[in-house]
Motif scaffolding. Structure first.
Motif, PDB file in Angstrom:
ATOM      1  N   ASN A 369      65.239  -2.201  24.661  1.00 30.21           N
ATOM      2  CA  ASN A 369      63.899  -2.093  25.219  1.00 30.21           C
ATOM      3  C   ASN A 369      63.593  -3.383  25.983  1.00 30.21           C
ATOM      4  O   ASN A 369      63.837  -4.488  25.497  1.00 30.21           O
ATOM      5  N   ASP A 429      58.893  -4.679  23.135  1.00 24.37           N
ATOM      6  CA  ASP A 429      58.146  -3.430  23.211  1.00 24.37           C
ATOM      7  C   ASP A 429      56.776  -3.715  23.826  1.00 24.37           C
ATOM      8  O   ASP A 429      56.484  -4.830  24.261  1.00 24.37           O
ATOM      9  N   GLN A 430      55.908  -2.709  23.853  1.00 30.23           N
ATOM     10  CA  GLN A 430      54.616  -2.864  24.512  1.00 30.23           C
ATOM     11  C   GLN A 430      53.753  -3.916  23.838  1.00 30.23           C
ATOM     12  O   GLN A 430      53.113  -4.733  24.514  1.00 30.23           O
ATOM     13  N   LEU A 465      57.385  -0.800  31.241  1.00 28.61           N
ATOM     14  CA  LEU A 465      58.337  -0.821  30.132  1.00 28.61           C
ATOM     15  C   LEU A 465      59.617  -0.063  30.507  1.00 28.61           C
ATOM     16  O   LEU A 465      59.570   0.988  31.156  1.00 28.61           O
TER      17      LEU A 465
END
Length: 767
Positions: A369, A429-430, A465
């Motif tokens: 990610n 990640d976010q 993302l």
């Protein structure tokens, strides 16, 4: 007044030595001329007058010139520091040169007069003397080379080294036959040593020639006498070594030593003068020619070696010359490769490096990610407009350093261009991406110092993302860009891309293009809101408010497009258009006999333009309008960000007669200091204070006290947002000067305002 006696004495001594050196130099020239002429006249051999007395007087004058130069340099140093003491002797080469010339004069005079008197001569004295001469001159050349090399960039040093090696390779070729001749003549150790001593100086002379050429014409004039003197002196010594068994005293060969020493003495004299101009400006043609000629010389030596016998040392020096000459080519290729992937201003990776880096990382592992952050500085154009592009560049460099310091070692930071930076976060990640965005914005929130001004900036960050929003850099950049503009529009600081942003991004791009066309197709119109004098009820002026007459969406208000104008850097063009239309309308009203002051709002990005006062003055003059026809409204935000620049620009505007008003007073960073320091004519109390007056006693008290404050400072007070008669009557009772609001009139077109004014005048005229 107290006189520094040491400095005064130093000045007198320096002047005396300068005059003494002048006649000594002339005397030396006379002796040298007579000596050379005497040697050239054919005679039976040794001449006591020429080879004895005249030669001795010449050597004495040479020694005198050198030592006067040393003493004069010392006196100049004393003058520079006055009574505090002698400055450290900087030109040590002068002292060593004087000692070397003195040694030669002593040993030559010893040999000469021992020969004249018929006394036995000890050759060891001459050998030691000449050895000391060459050793001292070697030290002089080392000092010169060391001083020349100090502070030079590596490319100049490299060119000088190439020049020295090329000259040395040619010198080695030329000395090859001489060495063979010495061997054939059965030269002894003394003769070999006599040849070896000058070789070191010749090599260093080559270095000095290289440095001189690379440093330009001024440096060349400074060292040319020393270089020529050593070349003449050492060349004469080499010829003497070859002819030692056939050498006769009193022949023209003796002139070589005399001329060489005279050139060295003249160099010492000129180097000691206090008015010697030192300039290290580089002659571009010579700097380019030096490595080219030296490389050609080295190549020529190698070609010669393939055809005939050449000393191995010459071959080695030529090979070293070519090898060193190849270094710039290799380094240039490396530099070009580095430049192609490096941002020239900040030293960060550029867009090309970002694409290559992301492509490589995605190829290595597509399962991780990742997050791409696109960062854009808010209102960066204001910095360029107010402080200049140089200051803007320095701000970008500092921003790059702060961003780099706020990232992890594995993250990739690149500058895309302008004030845009891209950041690729690994294993993110976010939640973590938003946390990083917050930290970066906090890092940039600390003030930057530019041009002595403490400047605060902020940034808007868009987040996309991987792989959710795209599986390649192009898609991620596009969506991060849309998210970034969403962050700007909402003033949220950062924003993570959502599918709805795609539609917003397309609409934004379309609106931006339409806005550019609007500025060129006369789609912007002005509406005017009257400003009523509360004491008389007369219309004292109007405020010009811009509208966009969109061909499809109808009349658009400022809140629907001004943010986009700022982001696109179009505020300057918009302000010019508004000023032009407002002043043109003022000309029409003046022709109708209406005396109305037109107020125009200026954004911070417009007001920090240093040419604004002159530009506005030119627009007024071109229309024949007095300065009082225009009032400029500014906001408190600008006044608090850069008060020094505000004071300068506002002072120049006020000096020309243009009125200054502070709009939305009370909503920004209010400070009594700027009310005291800056040239302001009126305050416009924000409508948020006026609306609740009828129902809120504290709000009414605040309005009343603010009016008293303005009057106490000699300023007029304007109340905005007057919606009803209650507020109007209260403002009259509090002594407010002017009022604007829907109770009197909404902002209306110029044609509607003419009708409104006519109707108001008619109503006032009726009994």
């Amino acid at each position: 007044m107290q006189v520094n006696s040491g400095a005064h004495y130093g000045h007198l001594l320096s002047g005396f030595l300068t005059r003494s050196a002048s006649w000594l130099a002339w005397l030396m020239a006379v002796f040298l001329g007579g000596y050379v002429i005497g040697l050239l006249i054919p005679d039976s051999g040794f001449n006591l007058f020429v080879d004895g007395w005249l030669a001795s007087l010449l050597k004495l004058s040479l020694v005198a010139v050198c030592w006067v130069a040393v003493v004069r340099k010392r006196s100049v140093s004393r003058v520079r520091v006055g009574a505090r003491g002698l400055e450290r002797f900087r030109h040590l080469e002068l002292l060593l040169t004087a000692a070397a010339v003195s040694i030669i004069a002593i040993v030559d005079s010893y040999s000469l007069w021992m020969l004249i008197w018929g006394t036995r001569i000890f050759p060891q004295v001459s050998e030691v003397g000449y050895f000391l001469f060459f050793a001292l001159m070697l030290a002089v050349l080392v000092i010169i080379v060391r001083r020349q090399l100090r502070g030079m960039v590596w490319s100049v040093v490299l060119d000088s080294a190439i020049g020295a090696l090329g000259a040395a390779s040619v010198l080695a070729v030329l000395l090859g036959p001489m060495a063979s001749a010495l061997d054939a003549a059965g030269a002894n150790a003394a003769i070999t040593a006599a040849v070896a001593y000058p070789l070191f100086d010749l090599l260093l002379v080559a270095v000095v020639v290289a440095l001189t050429t690379s440093q330009g014409p001024v440096a060349g004039r400074r060292w040319i006498l020393l270089v020529l003197g050593l070349l003449v002196f050492t060349s004469t010594g080499l010829v003497f070594a070859l002819l030692e068994t056939r050498y006769v005293l009193g022949t023209p060969l003796d002139a070589g030593w005399a001329v060489g020493l005279a050139l060295i003495a003249v160099w010492a004299d000129t180097s000691s003068r206090p008015d010697l101009v030192q300039n290290n400006s580089t002659n571009g043609l010579a700097a380019l020619a030096l490595p080219a000629v030296s490389t050609a010389a080295g190549l020529g030596v190698l070609l010669l070696a393939s055809q005939t016998s050449v000393p191995p040392m010459a071959v080695g020096l030529a090979a070293a010359t070519l090898a060193l000459a190849a270094v710039p080519l290799v380094s240039r290729q490396v530099a070009l490769r580095r430049q192609s992937t490096t941002d020239e201003l900040t030293g960060l990776p550029n867009r090309r490096a970002l694409y290559a880096g992301v492509l490589g990382r995605l190829a290595d592992d597509k399962s991780r990610n990742r997050a791409l952050l696109l960062l854009d500085l808010d209102r960066f154009k204001e910095v360029n407009d107010s402080l200049g592009h140089d200051a803007g560049d320095r701000l970008l460099v500092q921003v790059g350093r702060r961003l780099q310091g706020g990232l992890r070692p594995g993250d990739l930071l690149a500058r895309l261009g302008g004030d845009e930076f891209a950041i690729l976060l690994e294993h993110t990640d976010q939640v973590e991406a938003e946390a990083v965005a917050g930290r970066l914005r906090a890092t940039l929130a600390d003030p930057f110092t530019l041009e002595g001004i403490s400047l605060q900036t902020s940034a808007s960050i868009g987040i996309a993302l991987y792989p959710d929003h795209g599986d390649d850099l192009t898609a991620l950049l596009r969506k991060a860009d849309m998210a970034m503009y969403k962050a700007k529009a909402t003033h949220s600081g950062h924003h993570v891309y959502r599918n709805t942003d795609n539609r917003h991004g397309d609409a934004r791009l379309r609106t931006l293009q339409e806005l550019r066309l609007a500025l060129t197709r006369d789609q912007l119109v002005l509406h005017y809101q009257p400003k009523i004098c509360l004491k008389t009820g007369f219309v004292a002026g109007v405020e010009a408010l811009v509208r966009w007459n969109h061909p499809e969406r109808g009349l658009l208000f400022p809140d629907q497009f001004l943010t986009l104008v700022e982001e696109a850097g179009l505020m300057h063009a918009l302000t010019q258009e508004v000023l032009r239309k407002a002043l043109d309308q003022s000309v029409l009203w003046s022709a109708q006999g209406r005396t109305l002051t037109v107020a125009v709002n200026l954004s911070a990005s417009s007001l920090i333009d240093s040419d604004l006062p002159e530009r506005v003055g030119t627009m007024l003059s071109a229309r024949g309008l007095p300065p009082t026809a225009l009032m400029l409204e500014i906001t408190e935000d600008f006044l608090m960000v850069d008060r020094d620049r505000a004071r300068d620009i506002l002072t120049r505007l006020r000096a020309s007669g243009i009125k200054i008003s502070v709009d939305d007073f009370g909503t920004g960073y209010s400070s009594l200091a700027y009310l005291r320091d800056l040239p302001i004519d009126e305050l416009k109390l924000d409508q948020s204070f006026v609306f609740p007056m009828a129902d809120d006693a504290r709000a009414a008290a605040l309005v009343a006290s603010t009016i008293d404050l303005a009057h106490g400072l000699g300023l007029k007070m304007v109340a905005e947002g007057v919606e009803n008669s209650v507020a109007y009557d209260e403002l009259v009772r509090y002594g407010c000067d002017f009022a604007q609001g829907y109770f009197m009139s909404r902002p209306i077109s110029a044609e509607a305002l003419d009708e409104w004014l006519t109707a108001r005048q008619s109503a006032a005229a009726r009994p």
